[in-house]
Design an enzyme around this catalytic site. Structure first.
Site, mmCIF file in Angstrom:
data_model
loop_
_atom_site.group_PDB
_atom_site.id
_atom_site.type_symbol
_atom_site.label_atom_id
_atom_site.label_comp_id
_atom_site.label_asym_id
_atom_site.label_seq_id
_atom_site.Cartn_x
_atom_site.Cartn_y
_atom_site.Cartn_z
ATOM 1 N N ASP A 1 0.857 -1.182 0.000
ATOM 2 C CA ASP A 1 0.000 0.000 0.000
ATOM 3 C C ASP A 1 0.903 1.245 0.000
ATOM 4 O OD1 ASP A 1 -2.182 1.655 0.020
ATOM 5 O OD2 ASP A 1 -3.140 0.761 1.762
ATOM 6 N N GLU B 1 -10.163 7.269 4.613
ATOM 7 C CA GLU B 1 -9.093 6.696 5.439
ATOM 8 C C GLU B 1 -9.077 7.306 6.850
ATOM 9 O OE1 GLU B 1 -5.453 5.494 3.465
ATOM 10 O OE2 GLU B 1 -6.201 6.293 1.591
HETATM 11 C C1 BGC Z 1 -5.065 3.139 0.483
HETATM 12 C C2 BGC Z 1 -5.375 2.095 -0.550
HETATM 13 C C3 BGC Z 1 -5.343 2.714 -1.917
HETATM 14 C C4 BGC Z 1 -3.996 3.362 -2.137
HETATM 15 C C5 BGC Z 1 -3.840 4.016 -3.476
HETATM 16 C C6 BGC Z 1 -3.820 3.899 0.171
HETATM 17 O O1 BGC Z 1 -3.662 4.968 1.029
HETATM 18 O O2 BGC Z 1 -4.933 2.522 1.745
HETATM 19 O O3 BGC Z 1 -6.633 1.524 -0.287
HETATM 20 O O4 BGC Z 1 -5.605 1.757 -2.879
HETATM 21 O O5 BGC Z 1 -3.787 4.351 -1.154
HETATM 22 O O6 BGC Z 1 -4.553 5.188 -3.569
HETATM 23 C C1 BGC Z 2 -3.135 9.734 -1.978
HETATM 24 C C2 BGC Z 2 -3.999 8.551 -1.745
HETATM 25 C C3 BGC Z 2 -3.421 7.792 -0.632
HETATM 26 C C4 BGC Z 2 -3.176 8.664 0.586
HETATM 27 C C5 BGC Z 2 -2.469 7.891 1.649
HETATM 28 C C6 BGC Z 2 -2.993 10.547 -0.728
HETATM 29 O O1 BGC Z 2 -2.182 11.653 -0.964
HETATM 30 O O2 BGC Z 2 -3.670 10.495 -2.979
HETATM 31 O O3 BGC Z 2 -4.072 7.749 -2.873
HETATM 32 O O4 BGC Z 2 -4.306 6.786 -0.325
HETATM 33 O O5 BGC Z 2 -2.420 9.788 0.273
HETATM 34 O O6 BGC Z 2 -2.257 8.604 2.825
#
Ligand code: BGC
Ligand code: BGC
Length: 873
Positions: A328, A528
């Site tokens: 991830d 998130e």
């Molecule tokens: C998330 C994932 C996601 C990835 C790409 C991460 O922060 O936990 O679920 O697929 O970012 O955006």
């Molecule tokens: C990204 C996401 C990712 C996240 C993780 C963002 O800046 O665009 O894809 O899941 O950071 O913390």
């Protein structure tokens, strides 16, 4: 079957060497932690098309690839930080567009711009061949987690929590198929979906990404979604045109972390991990899933990205998963001893491709050195690369033309196609759960005069939630959703078609007295960790919606609540104040689905009854004794999983007795204005440590209490009292509580201040500054985006990258040692010094270049009716 056995044999051979070396350590580790592989579901059986071809081509390529090329395959970079030219040079295995990334950094760009972008990257990868082997195409990934929702004009399906309430696996398959077509339309090969988390604590900010607290339902849906996205595994259709690679995430235990903290620690016993949290994986693998994403969370203190036992022994061994594991987003940096630029431990544990969005370049050179030195064995490298190559062959990418020439790309009317919108609208209807229907107030007659009330009634952004256009989904306006329908617009067209009237009134005022009021309200968008909450109380401290319900009720108007949320929440006062209460979750772009069910047809018949039933238990209190949905159910949830009324149930069957309106939440936990309290940073904040000389690029996010600080000048530890920061004087460093830009402006007659409680253990030897940092939303530091971004001073909104500060030295020097004190500093005063409070990214920052030891137990925001006394105090 034969191909599968062959693949398994090859797998055994390749990892054989690693096993010889690792077996003893593994055995010791197993015994020490009492691991029990026998608890886990047996390997899934499945056949997928072209397996023999995949093995042959992967082997042939592997023999001819250089080590550099192999390492390249094991890295994925984000479009914000790599150009097609760099891809051609480094030959990476994959590219993603993360939640905050878009072509030209324009989130609202056209589908054509997306197609041109995927075409540019894919075409660049077609130039990576050598004299010894053909080019290895990239796979391009995106978070199409509720439709291809990053792209303006796409169909946005309800988020998973709503889909769970449908209990309709065949419809899931159709949603997957429609999503895949919209993904393929812009030349994307891969979606980071489905999430098969089994949510146990709804305070988790990703609760809405989980279908249900029921492992059984999650398993059914995982299979249906994977088949929908990819096509049936044994069919000729498998991963053919109009399909897209799925990935199952996040392995493992993401829905079971302590306190529902995103990226936290799952302390479940192995039985629970195996039988509850892992439920979706065997099902998805059987359905043809070829990619699994490792999770940010830990299991009993060990980050999943470093768990050889779970990734290699269980997933690849016991479950027979022969696809690849992707990491991830920079998650590997959370492993003790790793940084986002360097992490052999993750590869050794079994991650095959690291998601290194902005860190790929340094990761590439570090991994290459480790491959050369043998720190990552040749066998492990070959195993990882073979897995990635096999998936690419199975997915047909070696035969695929660049996106601009693909038959399934470029027809942009696929995005938001009428048939897809119909499917989404059906999903909305089926996801609605009727919790209360006093006196049979629903269904409403479409001939009536309805007042549609509430901030969310005509707001497609709110009804769509996070992961919509951008990561948080909280900057969207109606213009960002061409072809979509708000809940109000859906009601309006149903009612006017039948000759009734629907009037929109955000604040509930009206001229002509309505027959009924439909009040639409709920959670704003989040994604998130930014959605983590302390309690399940809806909108603590903000009673505007409730006041609205009461006011309408007191005027004798029947009130129907349509509640939008990413989770089941404590809304007892709102339920009491409503005649009917509908849990509508996050329905997405097709708001008419709600009117479809709330209203009778023009001829008086019931066209659509409520068929949705809760996929998660609805809490009786804001702070259930255990936040585990299943245990909650056993204790007597307010509405158990499976609950949901329909129009056949009337009278006493649909009656809900008056509910306890006391949230029973201690006052200090009710306010969202707590930034930090007793070793708990409140979302959206995190603790960051930064080298003041190097700026944001050298920042480390502290995600576990045990995490080591790689900075020379500052070491931090946490226990139940709070966080202790020890400055050694070795380098100027900054301790920050930061997240993303928040608007802290307030009316001029208010003093907005930050108050914190602290204890000095070693007095400062140099001057100490306290302040804030502000920056433009979506700004990326140049150190994080090699070659792509130039620093613009306009990104830093408080004068400089370090922020705006005031002097804390005299206060700290005069404070007695080892005694608790509070101190507050006025944000308004910092604003007077030029800080832009509309975009505060770090509301709390302490910097010194000398020695200092300080424990902080609490940091909170104060809004006081007082003239600011600048200088603090
Ligand atoms: C998330 C994932 C996601 C990835 C790409 C991460 O922060 O936990 O679920 O697929 O970012 O955006
Ligand atoms: C990204 C996401 C990712 C996240 C993780 C963002 O800046 O665009 O894809 O899941 O950071 O913390």
């Amino acid at each position: 079957m034969r191909a599968r056995r062959l693949a398994a044999a090859i797998w055994r051979l390749t990892v054989g060497a690693m096993f010889v070396v690792g077996a003893i350590c593994a055995a010791v580790a197993l015994r020490a932690q009492e691991m029990q592989p026998g608890l886990w579901p047996a390997p899934a059986h499945r056949t997928v098309a072209r397996e023999a071809e995949a093995d042959a081509l992967a082997d042939q390529l592997l023999t001819n690839m250089t080590l550099d090329e192999k390492v390249g395959q094991m890295i994925q970079a984000d479009i914000a930080s790599i150009t097609p030219a760099q891809l051609r040079q480094y030959k990476l295995g994959s590219i993603l567009a993360g939640g905050g990334a878009a072509p030209g950094n324009d989130m609202r760009t056209t589908p054509k711009a997306w197609l041109d972008l995927t075409n540019a990257f894919f075409s660049a990868s077609l130039e990576t061949g050598s004299t010894t082997h053909r080019a290895i195409p990239i796979i391009f990934g995106i978070d199409a987690v509720h439709g291809n929702a990053k792209v303006v004009g796409a169909t946005i399906f309800p988020h998973n929590v709503g889909l769970g309430a449908m209990h309709d696996a065949p419809l899931m398959r159709r949603i997957g198929a429609a999503t895949a077509q919209e993904v393929a339309a812009i030349g994307v090969d891969w979606t980071f979906a489905p999430t098969v988390a089994v949510v146990r604590d709804p305070r988790w900010g990703r609760a809405y990404e989980s279908y249900s607290e029921s492992p059984l339902l999650v398993a059914q849906y995982a299979a249906a979604m994977v088949e929908g996205l990819q096509g049936a595994p044994d069919s000729a259709d498998f991963l053919g045109p109009g399909h897209t690679l799925a990935s199952v995430k996040h392995f493992l235990g993401d829905g079971g972390t302590l306190g529902g903290r995103d990226q936290g620690d799952d302390q479940a016993p192995e039985t629970v991990l195996a039988q509850v949290h892992a439920a979706g994986y065997p099902a998805a693998i059987e359905a043809g899933a070829l990619i699994v994403m490792a999770s940010y969370n830990s299991w009993r203190g060990t980050k999943l990205h470093s768990s050889h036992y779970l990734l290699t022994d269980i997933l690849k061994g016991q479950m027979g998963f022969d696809g690849f594991v992707v990491g991830d987003w920079n998650a590997h940096e959370q492993i003790p001893g790793c940084t986002k630029y360097d992490c052999p431990a993750a590869y050794l544990a079994g991650v095959d491709m690291l998601m290194a969005p902005d860190s790929w370049q340094a990761l590439y050179s570090n991994t290459l050195s480790e491959a050369k030195s043998g720190a990552i064995s040749a066998a492990r490298i070959d195993d990882a690369v073979r897995r990635i190559l096999r998936v690419k062959v199975l997915a047909g990418v070696f035969d695929r033309a660049p996106p601009l020439q693909r038959p399934d790309a470029g027809q942009f009317d696929v995005l938001g196609a009428a048939a897809h919108r119909d499917t989404a609208r059906q999903a909305v209807r089926e996801s609605l759960v009727l919790l209360k229907n006093e006196h049979g107030i629903l269904p409403l007659s479409p001939h009536s005069r309805v007042l549609v009330v509430g901030q969310a009634a005509d707001d497609i952004g709110t009804q769509s939630g996070g992961w919509t256009i951008d990561w948080q989904g909280d900057h969207n306006t109606q213009e960002d959703f061409p072809g979509a329908t708000s809940i109000f617009a859906g009601i309006q067209s149903a009612v006017t078609a039948a000759g009734g009237t629907a009037v929109l009134s955000a604040d509930g005022s009206f001229d002509a007295r309505p027959d009924a009021a439909i009040v639409v309200y709920g959670e704003g968008p989040y994604a998130e960790f930014e959605g983590d909450r302390e309690t399940l109380e809806y909108s603590p401290g903000d009673t505007r919606d409730l006041t609205l319900l009461h006011r309408l009720r007191s005027q004798g108007i029947p009130v129907i609540s349509v509640f939008l949320s990413g989770r089941a929440m404590w809304v007892n006062p709102q339920i009491n104040a409503s005649d009917a209460f509908v849990a509508a979750w996050l329905p997405g772009s097709e708001g008419e689905g709600i009117a479809d069910v709330l209203f009778r047809a023009a001829d008086g018949s019931i066209a659509h009854d409520f068929t949705g039933r809760l996929g998660v238990s609805w809490p009786r209190t804001a702070m259930p004794a255990t936040f585990d949905g299943v245990k909650e159910q056993a204790r007597g949830a307010l509405f158990a999983r499976g609950y949901g009324l329909d129009y056949a149930q009337a009278g006493s069957a649909a009656h809900v007795a008056h509910l306890d309106e006391d949230a029973h939440v201690p006052a200090d936990r009710r306010t969202r204005d707590t930034l930090y309290h007793a070793a708990h940073v409140t979302a959206p904040w995190s603790i960051y440590l930064a080298d003041a000389g190097l700026g944001a690029g050298a920042e480390v996010r502290l995600t576990t209490a045990r995490q080591e600080s790689p900075l020379r000048g500052l070491v931090v530890s946490q226990d139940s009292t709070g966080v202790t920061a020890r400055w050694s004087g070795a380098a100027p460093t900054i301790f920050r509580i930061a997240g993303r830009a928040v608007d802290y402006r307030s009316r001029s007659d208010t003093n907005t201040a930050i108050e914190f409680r602290y204890r000095i253990e070693q007095a400062p030897t140099e001057s100490v500054l306290i302040g804030v940092r502000c920056m433009a939303p979506y700004y990326r530091h140049p150190a994080d985006a090699p070659g792509n971004v130039t620093t613009t001073s306009s990104a830093w909104k408080c004068g400089s990258e370090r922020g705006a500060f005031m002097d804390l030295t005299p206060t700290l020097k005069s404070a007695p040692l080892n005694a608790w004190r509070t101190y507050s500093y006025s944000l308004s005063c910092l604003a007077a010094q030029g800080a832009d409070l509309s975009t505060v990214e770090a509301p709390f920052a302490i910097a010194t270049s000398g020695r200092l030891t300080l424990t902080i137990s609490e940091v909170r925001l104060l809004r006081q009716k007082a003239v600011p006394r600048c200088g603090g105090g």
